[in-house]
Design an enzyme around this catalytic site. Structure first.
Site, PDB file in Angstrom:
ATOM      1  CG  ASP A 233      -2.288   0.652   0.894  1.00 23.66           C
ATOM      2  OD1 ASP A 233      -2.267   1.863   0.595  1.00 23.66           O
ATOM      3  OD2 ASP A 233      -3.338  -0.008   0.969  1.00 23.66           O
ATOM      4  CG  HIS A 256      -0.875   1.502  -3.340  1.00 22.70           C
ATOM      5  ND1 HIS A 256      -2.104   1.144  -2.823  1.00 22.70           N
ATOM      6  CD2 HIS A 256      -0.465   0.434  -4.069  1.00 22.70           C
ATOM      7  CE1 HIS A 256      -2.419  -0.092  -3.218  1.00 22.70           C
ATOM      8  NE2 HIS A 256      -1.429  -0.538  -3.968  1.00 22.70           N
TER       9      HIS A 256
END
Length: 416
Positions: A233, A256
């Site tokens: 993430d 991310h």
């Protein structure tokens, strides 16, 4: 001769006294007084708790809890509570600390399933030593509702433990440590001021769900630098009530990107400003420089900069999204309020974009509350596969192009 002899004896006494003070200031969890075994199997939680109690109560010098190199310590959910009596205290992790491996082992553990290791209310805390926190999160990932195959499935877990948590640790530092395989967030910084993170390595598989590297919330004056983030993430996620946060000289990927948000969930008020990100190597990430806010949110996100960073095969290098979906909020994008995004600078950003997403620059802003003060300067993004045409997606954004930007941004409304 007598004077020299007296001084020599006095020197020995002083030296011996200092040695005793230093020894008294070191609290080794393997000391028989505490009884940690360090075989990775026996539960050493109580040994850590006892050693911390003594270190936190000590008043001489800088008390130090020591976790020796070459050993692996099994520790369940534990809170290292302050305030401590000394002005500063050190948690020196040389070895490896591992979490319970099976999620079922957490159900009856003290502290529940929301966190693993917590440092709470410890002013002047230094956590260092070159060691490892291993959250052993595989069992949690398999049960996570964040996995597509488990989305809304009966029995899936919506909240997994965050691995290493600093709460109210004003004036603290986290240095020279690896955090790996966290069940969820690797490191959280919450309700603190004046905190430094240096030379920290975050390492989890790319497909591990919701495993942000470092997440901040309700913080001020935080520096995150010279660190490496590899996970499933956000490398760094900046949450509500964060201000004067500096992220620099870091590797990000897979992951991310370095994200502000998501902000304004369930119509809540956001209060984020003075976030500055520079000299980041984004490699193979889903996003790069990202701001994301929920539809229907309120408040502001302002005085933001992403500068002098490089992208290698990144899907969405520059991305603002004011329509991050919130359950129960109307899907009509301009019929709801939004977190105000203003005074955002993108400068000195270069590199390659993954061909799966041809829009290298996305500024997706609300008609009701447009993005304002967007400044773009010296941006050069090219396709990872030569010959692919890159485009931009810009709506309801006001600002200025100050220098060369490639691909050209169309739709940015001049604020001059």
């Amino acid at each position: 001769m007598g004077t020299f002899s007296n001084l020599f004896v006095l020197g020995v006494v002083i030296s011996t006294h200092l040695h005793v003070v230093a020894a008294q200031g070191v609290f080794d969890v393997t000391d028989p007084k505490y009884g940690a075994v360090g075989d990775g199997k026996k539960d050493d939680t109580q040994a850590f708790t006892k050693a911390w109690a003594d270190a936190c109560a000590a008043t001489a010098g800088i008390p130090k809890l020591v976790v020796p190199k070459g050993k692996t310590f099994y520790v369940g959910p534990t809170s290292f509570m302050g305030p401590c009596k000394a002005k500063n205290v050190t948690f020196e992790l040389g070895g490896t600390i591992v979490a319970p491996q099976n999620p079922s082992a957490w159900d009856t553990a003290k502290g529940g399933s929301g966190t693993w290791i917590v440092f709470n209310g410890v002013t002047g805390l230094l956590v260092n030593g070159g060691g490892v926190f291993d959250g052993r999160g595989q069992g949690w990932w398999e049960k996570s509702c964040h996995q597509n195959r488990h989305l809304n499935a009966p029995g899936c877990t919506k909240i997994q433990p965050a691995a290493v948590n600093f709460w109210g640790t004003n004036g603290g530092a986290f240095r020279d440590i690896t955090v790996t395989n966290s069940p969820m967030f690797h490191v959280t910084l919450l309700k603190l001021e004046g905190f430094e993170v240096y030379n920290v390595k975050i390492n989890s598989p790319e497909d591990s769900p919701n495993t942000d590297g470092i997440h901040t919330q309700d913080v001020k004056q935080v520096t995150i630098a010279d660190s490496q983030f590899r996970g499933g993430d956000d490398c760094v996620s900046i949450g509500d009530r964060s201000s004067f946060v500096y992220v620099r000289n870091c590797h990000c990927g897979p992951g991310h990107g370095v994200s502000i948000g998501s902000l304004g969930k369930s119509g809540k008020n956001a209060d984020v400003e003075e976030i500055h990100v520079e000299r980041i190597e984004f490699v193979g990430t889903m996003f790069g420089a990202r701001i994301k806010t929920y539809k229907g949110g309120k408040g502001y996100c302002r005085k933001i900069s992403y500068k002098n960073s490089n992208f290698t095969n990144v899907m969405n290098p520059i991305f603002i999204d004011q329509f991050y979906l919130d359950v129960g909020v109307s899907d009509t994008p301009n019929a709801v309020s939004a977190v105000s995004i203003s005074d955002v600078t993108f400068e000195g950003l270069t590199g390659t974009t993954d061909v799966k997403v041809p829009a290298a620059i996305t500024l997706k802003c609300s008609e009701a509350v447009p993005c304002t003060g967007i400044k773009m300067n010296n941006i050069n993004l090219t396709p990872a596969v030569p010959g692919t045409k890159l485009t931009t997606n810009c709506s309801n954004a006001k600002g200025a192009i100050l220098g060369k930007v490639e691909p050209a941004v169309t739709g940015l409304i001049s604020s001059a």
